[in-house]
Design an enzyme around this catalytic site. Structure first.
Site, short mmCIF file in Angstrom:
data_model
loop_
_atom_site.label_atom_id
_atom_site.label_comp_id
_atom_site.label_asym_id
_atom_site.label_seq_id
_atom_site.Cartn_x
_atom_site.Cartn_y
_atom_site.Cartn_z
NE ARG A 84 23.35 73.91 40.98
CZ ARG A 84 23.83 75.11 41.30
NH1 ARG A 84 24.08 75.99 40.36
NH2 ARG A 84 24.08 75.42 42.56
CB ALA A 86 12.24 54.78 47.03
CD GLU A 113 25.07 69.52 47.64
OE1 GLU A 113 25.06 68.29 47.79
OE2 GLU A 113 24.78 70.07 46.57
CB THR A 114 29.22 65.20 49.02
OG1 THR A 114 28.23 64.52 49.81
CG2 THR A 114 30.31 65.73 49.93
CB ILE A 156 13.30 59.71 49.97
CG1 ILE A 156 12.30 60.68 49.34
CG2 ILE A 156 12.59 58.75 50.92
CD1 ILE A 156 11.54 61.54 50.33
CB SER A 184 25.36 73.48 47.11
OG SER A 184 25.94 72.71 46.08
CB CYS A 197 15.53 70.18 43.98
SG CYS A 197 16.91 70.03 45.13
#
Length: 424
Positions: free
Chosen positions: A58, A195, A119-120, A199, A114, A56
């Site tokens: 890159r 899902a 973030e992982t 989410i 990021s 979302c």
């Protein structure tokens, strides 16, 4: 062979452009094959490598190629594949060669590039992208080594720095934004569309606020029910969304759909059925799940992934020391990798030298065997063997010196004695 990274991200392009350049998951394998073919059409030597990362935040093409201008070729491939105007796309692209591409790869894997610092999730996304590229035949020696090292660097950064400490995730940011509209999430009905992993993260954060109801809408009802069960919620079919959207106060969507799932008309009808009670909506998908025109409605508060990005920057100053430490680790590992690349460049030369030397050795050995077969003295044969090997090995350097002129001769005169200074 030149390494490169070409792409755009949340720093260089808005979500409206990123969604145009995004690759759907089922497109990636085909796109990797197309990228290799694109490079090989320019330079017919072949052996080009390619991998594509599309999230979302890159879209990036990583490649190793022998074409004369691989960066320009990579940029044109992205525009051509998505049928975009190159001149309009180019200002938003970064085109990174060699060590810059390596540094970028390590920074991305470590979470330094990021939207959520440290973030992982990105590491798992890279591993998925590389697995797809490998299955499509896109990986070779260079990219395989690059990404294996990027995973090691990411692990080192996370284990030796506090880069991820106190970071605000996208899911937590969604909760924070919703609390600007609704004081108590415990009194609201929350709907999650999709899902997937994002989410699931969002549902975990919202479930901690004990919402009035929690619902999962998914194309596959069974998968939606499995996720909803974890949070004490229920599931509905995506096809039922149009008739049930008005029941929800908070809507979080993140699917892999190539087209919007929620249009302006659907939201207008839902707002009317709600008697204009506010509706908070977060669209984390790229391409977007919710038509951007929805943001114009008075009672619909629509946020995109870029809007949440502004929230997650909170507290980034307190982590600058960890960032500096991580950058230092990455710089050291970049130099190490480039040393490996340089070594790879001389491998063909070494192989050629070894093959030529072996051919000369076998030639003199055969000559010595014939002398022995004729009954000549062993010492005489050994003397002839050693002189023959020496003469053949020295022939090339001596000829090079004789035919060289000026600076070239001076350089050879300085280098050759070092090369032939054997151990004693």
């Amino acid at each position: 062979m030149q390494l490169l990274a070409v792409g755009l991200n949340h720093h260089t392009a808005p979500v409206s452009l990123r969604e145009q350049l995004a690759f759907a998951p089922d497109q990636l394998g085909q796109a990797v094959v197309a990228a290799r073919s694109w490079f090989e059409r320019i330079d017919h030597r072949g052996g080009d490598e390619a991998a594509i990362l599309s999230t979302c935040n890159r879209t990036e093409l990583y490649a190793a190629s022998t074409v004369p201008d691989p960066l320009d070729a990579g940029a044109h491939f992205l525009a051509d594949f998505h049928q975009l105007n190159y001149s309009e796309l180019r200002p938003h692209l970064y085109m990174l060669p060699q060590h810059d591409a390596v540094r970028h790869t390590f920074r991305v894997a470590s979470g330094l590039d990021s939207m959520v610092l440290g973030e992982t999730q990105i590491l798992g996304q890279i591993k998925d992208a590389i697995r797809t590229a490998d299955e499509a035949g896109g990986l070779g020696t260079y990219l395989h080594q690059l990404f294996q090292r990027s995973f090691s660097v990411a692990k080192e950064v996370r284990s030796t720095t506090e880069i991820g400490a106190h970071s605000v995730s996208m899911a937590a940011a969604a909760v924070r934004l919703s609390q600007r509209i609704f004081d108590k999430i415990a009194e609201q009905n929350v709907l999650f569309i999709g899902a997937g992993e994002m989410i699931e993260l969002c549902a975990t954060h919202f479930a901690a606020q004990n919402p009035k109801t929690l619902t999962i809408a998914n194309r596959t009802l069974e998968r939606g029910e499995a996720l909803a069960h974890r949070f004490g919620g229920r599931a509905i079919r995506l096809a039922d969304l149009q008739d049930k959207l008005h029941n929800y106060d908070i809507v979080i969507s993140c699917t892999a759909s190539s087209l919007p799932l929620i249009g302006l008309g659907m939201v207008e009808r839902a707002i009317k059925a709600r008697r204009h009670k506010p509706m908070f909506m977060v669209d984390l998908a790229v391409p977007r799940d919710i038509e951007p025109e929805v943001a114009r409605l008075n009672d619909a508060f629509l946020y995109t992934v870029d809007d949440l990005g502004k929230v997650v920057q909170t507290g980034i100053e307190s982590r600058q020391a960890a960032v500096a430490q991580a950058e230092a680790i990455i710089e050291t590992r970049v130099q190490s990798f480039m040393h490996w690349v340089d070594d790879r460049a001389v491998v063909p030369v070494i192989q050629s030298l070894q093959e030529n030397s072996e051919a000369l050795r076998l030639l003199e050995l055969e000559r010595a065997r014939k002398m022995l077969a004729r009954g000549e003295d062993v010492d005489t044969v050994l003397e002839a063997l050693s002189k023959g090997l020496t003469a053949k090995f020295m022939h090339g350097p001596q000829q090079a010196l004789r035919h060289a002129h000026g600076d070239e001769r001076a350089q050879l005169a300085e280098i050759l004695p070092q090369l032939f200074r054997g151990r004693r």
